[in-house]
Design an enzyme around this catalytic site. Sequence first.
Site, mmCIF file in Angstrom:
data_model
loop_
_atom_site.group_PDB
_atom_site.id
_atom_site.type_symbol
_atom_site.label_atom_id
_atom_site.label_comp_id
_atom_site.label_asym_id
_atom_site.label_seq_id
_atom_site.Cartn_x
_atom_site.Cartn_y
_atom_site.Cartn_z
ATOM 1 N N LYS A 79 -3.088 -13.398 -8.841
ATOM 2 C CA LYS A 79 -4.374 -13.865 -8.338
ATOM 3 C C LYS A 79 -5.530 -13.026 -8.874
ATOM 4 O O LYS A 79 -5.335 -11.898 -9.318
ATOM 5 C CB LYS A 79 -4.375 -13.829 -6.812
ATOM 6 C CG LYS A 79 -4.304 -12.440 -6.226
ATOM 7 C CD LYS A 79 -4.812 -12.424 -4.791
ATOM 8 C CE LYS A 79 -5.040 -11.001 -4.320
ATOM 9 N NZ LYS A 79 -5.864 -10.844 -3.146
ATOM 10 N N LYS A 108 -10.240 -7.768 -6.967
ATOM 11 C CA LYS A 108 -10.923 -6.582 -7.509
ATOM 12 C C LYS A 108 -9.909 -5.499 -7.852
ATOM 13 O O LYS A 108 -10.034 -4.836 -8.873
ATOM 14 C CB LYS A 108 -12.012 -6.039 -6.588
ATOM 15 C CG LYS A 108 -11.856 -6.386 -5.153
ATOM 16 C CD LYS A 108 -13.065 -6.088 -4.321
ATOM 17 C CE LYS A 108 -12.724 -6.443 -2.884
ATOM 18 N NZ LYS A 108 -13.692 -7.260 -2.219
ATOM 19 N N LYS A 158 0.840 -1.211 0.000
ATOM 20 C CA LYS A 158 0.000 0.000 0.000
ATOM 21 C C LYS A 158 0.872 1.256 0.000
ATOM 22 O O LYS A 158 0.512 2.259 -0.617
ATOM 23 C CB LYS A 158 -0.939 0.003 1.210
ATOM 24 C CG LYS A 158 -2.092 -0.979 1.105
ATOM 25 C CD LYS A 158 -3.085 -0.544 0.033
ATOM 26 C CE LYS A 158 -4.308 -1.418 -0.071
ATOM 27 N NZ LYS A 158 -4.102 -2.819 -0.394
#
Length: 328
Positions: free
Chosen positions: A194, A197, A111
Amino acid sequence: METVLSGIRPTGNLHLGNYFGAVQAFVKLQHAYNCFFFIADWHSLTTHPKPDNIRNSVKIILAEYLACGIDPEKATIYVQSDVREVAELYLYLNMNAYLGELERVTSFKDKVRSQPDNINAGLLTYPSLMAADIIIHKAHKVPVGKDQEQNMEMARRFARRFNMIYGVEYFTEPQSFHLTDKAMKVPGLDGSGKMGKSEGNAIYLIDDEKTIKKKVMKAVTDSGPTEPNSEKPEAIANLFTLLEIVSSKDTYDYFNEKYNQCEIRYGDLKKQLAEDINAFCSPIRKRIIEIASDEDYMKKVAGLGAAKARESAAKTLREVREIIGFRS
Ligand code: AMP
Ligand code: TRP
């Protein structure tokens, strides 16, 4: 009876990764365990501090959970922000959570790279909030995908540390739970990594037949093997993993054999895969639409879940306050 708990952030619709990584295990376990399934709306503030319409996002995900087969009579389904005790436990855990260990969490480091303008304390302390979610109900098993291993390790560490510091054997160390012998990682259709969203490569349970077909037909492939029985490159292996998940064994074996004989036609494989994904999603999609239109039912489910979750959480907090030395 052992307790099982899991949660999902309401930042978008449920996709196949969510279903096969976490929800499916939960649906199977709900009959045999004391189950809590919640919507982590506080957690979504770590990345979306000013959500557009968080109540609506919560409603959508609740309808999707229910459509997947989570039974509100069996499992306690609730919304995180309905159980304020979680915030109090989060506060206590944060007092014993250290900057160094929080900064080392991979998802935090990711992040820091991906949203450098919003590295807030909530993001840093994400693992302590997640630990509070889990240990507040003394959960033993937590069905999560592979990407949550590190957060699970932190949850165990915080539970252990609480016991150590206050000299008690109070919290249980929660274990990740997978239906198979290893954690499930549902791949995306874009050749690597993977399904997710934020990766923009997800097939959602709510997607209609046309959308599914379009997404699958666009999946990355190559020009095909030239040697019999050759190893599959990642993009192709991913397609086979998806086949393994949603199709019958015969279908999987058929295409695998074709691949091994260098006779594979990816167009055929994709068509079959799209059909099988649609066959899986279509009844769930119908139920999502049905359930979402019944506001009263959804309100009732959320209300009932909140009451049950609060009761369990309040008991823990009374004991925790006493252990630390506050008035309980
Ligand atoms: P998220 O959508 O990232 O908030 O994830 C919610 C839950 O779904 C977590 O338990 C994840 O581990 C699981 N999950 C999400 N994506 C995948 C995936 N591609 N494969 C397996 N599990 C996943
Ligand atoms: N971190 C989880 C995710 O991103 C969501 C979550 C929050 C969770 N609290 C939890 C999962 C407690 C399991 C248990 O998917």
